[in-house]
Design an enzyme around this catalytic site. Structure first.
Site, PDB file in Angstrom:
ATOM      1  N   GLU A 127      34.063  60.831  28.503  1.00 49.83           N
ATOM      2  CA  GLU A 127      34.947  59.847  29.128  1.00 49.83           C
ATOM      3  C   GLU A 127      34.900  58.516  28.385  1.00 49.83           C
ATOM      4  OE1 GLU A 127      34.400  61.326  33.754  1.00 49.83           O
ATOM      5  OE2 GLU A 127      33.107  59.770  32.964  1.00 49.83           O
TER       6      GLU A 127
ATOM      7  N   GLY B 154      35.901  54.980  27.009  1.00 53.70           N
ATOM      8  CA  GLY B 154      36.820  53.891  27.346  1.00 53.70           C
ATOM      9  C   GLY B 154      36.831  52.892  26.214  1.00 53.70           C
ATOM     10  N   ARG B 155      35.859  51.982  26.256  1.00 56.48           N
ATOM     11  CA  ARG B 155      35.865  50.857  25.307  1.00 56.48           C
ATOM     12  C   ARG B 155      35.767  51.296  23.849  1.00 56.48           C
ATOM     13  NH1 ARG B 155      32.385  46.833  26.828  1.00 56.48           N
ATOM     14  NH2 ARG B 155      31.778  47.904  28.710  1.00 56.48           N
TER      15      ARG B 155
ATOM     16  N   CYS C 292      39.743  26.088  37.324  1.00 56.08           N
ATOM     17  CA  CYS C 292      38.772  25.181  37.930  1.00 56.08           C
ATOM     18  C   CYS C 292      37.458  25.890  38.247  1.00 56.08           C
ATOM     19  CB  CYS C 292      39.366  24.569  39.189  1.00 56.08           C
ATOM     20  SG  CYS C 292      40.975  23.858  38.860  1.00 56.08           S
ATOM     21  N   GLU C 293      36.751  26.307  37.219  1.00 55.24           N
ATOM     22  CA  GLU C 293      35.432  26.938  37.335  1.00 55.24           C
ATOM     23  C   GLU C 293      34.691  26.621  36.046  1.00 55.24           C
ATOM     24  OE1 GLU C 293      34.300  28.989  39.839  1.00 55.24           O
ATOM     25  OE2 GLU C 293      36.212  29.065  40.916  1.00 55.24           O
TER      26      GLU C 293
ATOM     27  N   TYR D  79      38.675  46.284  29.254  1.00 56.76           N
ATOM     28  CA  TYR D  79      38.265  45.413  30.357  1.00 56.76           C
ATOM     29  C   TYR D  79      38.782  43.985  30.155  1.00 56.76           C
ATOM     30  CZ  TYR D  79      35.500  49.568  30.829  1.00 56.76           C
ATOM     31  OH  TYR D  79      35.144  50.882  30.916  1.00 56.76           O
TER      32      TYR D  79
END
Ligand code: PLP
Length: 452
Positions: A298, A300-301, A380-381, A409
């Site tokens: 499987e 993904g990345r 704003c973080e 992702y």
């Protein structure tokens, strides 16, 4: 590459030599005539045409990464189930479908995406620790190929749904092999204390319990220990444990016909080296070759990460006493990995001053260059940053920056926080760039709140 002058996110073992960067990380993104391109299409033109922030993917990179895994593991002819959650755009799923890919879905929504891309339901595996009874019913109804079940309670639901529908359902049990994948605490999944899978010791009882189910065939073992797992040893350990389990089950009259060894194969992010598809295969294939088991992977990345980049534009420059900030129009709402896991993404101007190539980020260049900069977004973080303490060629307002290795992702974790519209996505194919997700509009965002 000496780590000391970089920020803490660089403090990882096995740094990559500078010279390898271009080949390992840039992949199909090349540096031509002093400017970055995707498969020889100018990223600056793409940004002008589609606006920023914009994700740009290379169809060729997806194909090549898929083929690299397929070829490395060819001796056991595994089924490659692309992990949809890493990069779920339906046009990209279609590109991989054309390569022969199957799909790994972790929600009924992802199952539907794969079907919309044209995949056969029988080529979809449905994983996830909390599939609801409604999702299971829908998936059984659609004819999903295999359920990767994660608990005794879930198996009971799958068996009941299959009985009621009078449909044959295949399932694998996700085993937690208690292997330390040595990845970030938020992305390790194969330790005893993680929420995923069933402890290996208590799994035989479940196989026994469902041995004679009329419609449920519990005939597979599923493993997935984390993401990314940059070395081969954890895979060897987990497969070895799983094969011991298969032997034990067989002695007890339970026949296992397939093993799914999950994903987590590393991708090059430019600060820490990862095993190559060939190296994973060289360690894993001999263990499984004569097992008689049908094998699934499987990934993904390892397919998607370096097939995509995020292009963002410099809005303002600002200096404080200790820091220099490059404020860009991309943010944690476009790419949350730095904020979420301190993830490192290599960043470079699309058309750097003086035409300095990314491969030339040598220590000497760093000394000549200006002070390190933080590349931050407008949200704003304080955790809204894309890169910290970076040495990049000087940039000015309006310049474009490329954030590399953003294909996995990235866009999929995009949000509307601060009422920001999610970025556009562009796929570069042999005949040029093509919009594959239009930029969200304010009306898109408000649609779920209006007329209520
Ligand atoms: C996320 C996930 C994958 C893919 O992980 P990558 O690191 O992207 O390869 C594979 N299998 C399962 C069950 C997953 O949850």
């Amino acid at each position: 590459m000496p780590n000391s002058s970089y920020g803490s996110e660089f403090d990882a073992p096995g740094a990559t030599p500078d010279g390898d960067l271009e080949t390992q990380l840039m992949d199909t993104f090349d540096f031509t005539n002093g400017s970055l391109c995707c498969d020889s299409h100018s990223l600056s033109d793409i940004a002008d045409q589609f606006g920023t922030p914009v994700y740009v993917y290379s169809a060729r990179a997806f194909r090549e990464h898929y083929a690299a895994l397929r070829d490395a593991f060819a001796a056991i002819e595994p089924r490659l189930c692309f992990s949809i959650k890493s990069c779920h755009n339906v046009h990209i799923l279609r590109t991989l479908l054309e390569c022969g890919s199957s799909f790994d879905a972790v929600s009924i929504g992802e199952v539907r995406r794969a079907l919309e891309a044209g995949a056969k339901a029988s080529d979809i595996v449905f994983a996830g620790v909390g599939k609801t009874p409604a999702e299971i019913e829908a998936a059984v109804d659609l004819g999903v190929g295999t359920f990767n079940a994660e608990s005794a309670a879930e198996l009971d639901v799958i068996a009941a749904v299959a009985n009621k529908a009078r449909k044959n359902v295949r399932a694998a049990l996700r085993i937690n092999p208690d292997v330390d994948a040595k990845t970030h605490p938020h992305t390790t999944t194969g330790k005893d204390e993680n929420k995923f899978g069933i402890e290996i010791g208590s799994s035989p009882a479940l196989f026994q319990k469902h041995k004679d189910d009329p419609y449920l065939s519990l005939v597979g073992i599923h493993l997935h220990i984390g993401s990314p797992v940059n070395t081969v040893a954890p895979y060897v350990e987990m497969v070895t444990k799983a094969l011991e389990l298969v032997v034990k089950l067989k002695a007890d009259g339970v026949n296992i016909d397939s093993i799914n060894i999950g994903g987590g194969y590393g991708a090059e992010y430019g600060h820490q080296s990862s095993a190559t598809p060939r190296e994973y295969a060289d360690a894993i294939v001999p263990l499984l070759k004569d097992s008689g088991l049908k094998v699934s992977l499987e990934p993904g990345r390892s397919i998607s990460a370096n097939a995509g980049i995020l292009i963002t534009r410099v809005v303002y420059l600002k200096e404080s006493r200790t820091k220099q900030f490059v404020i860009v129009d991309g943010s944690m709402t476009d790419l949350i990995r730095p904020a979420l896991y301190d993830a490192y993404h290599f960043i470079w101007p699309v058309s750097p001053a003086g035409g300095v190539a990314p491969s030339d980020r040598s220590p000497a260049y760093r000394i000549e260059g200006a002070r390190p900069v933080d590349i931050v977004g407008p949200v704003c973080e304080s955790s809204d940053y894309l890169g910290r303490n970076r040495f990049i060629p000087a940039v000015k307002q309006g310049d474009l920056l490329a954030v590399f290795s953003a294909g996995a992702y990235g866009a999929v974790m995009g949000s509307q926080y601060n009422t920001r519209c999610r970025a556009a996505e562009v796929l570069v194919e042999s005949d040029g760039p093509r919009l594959i997700r239009r930029r969200e509009t304010f009306d898109d965002i408000m649609a779920c709140e209006r007329n209520l």
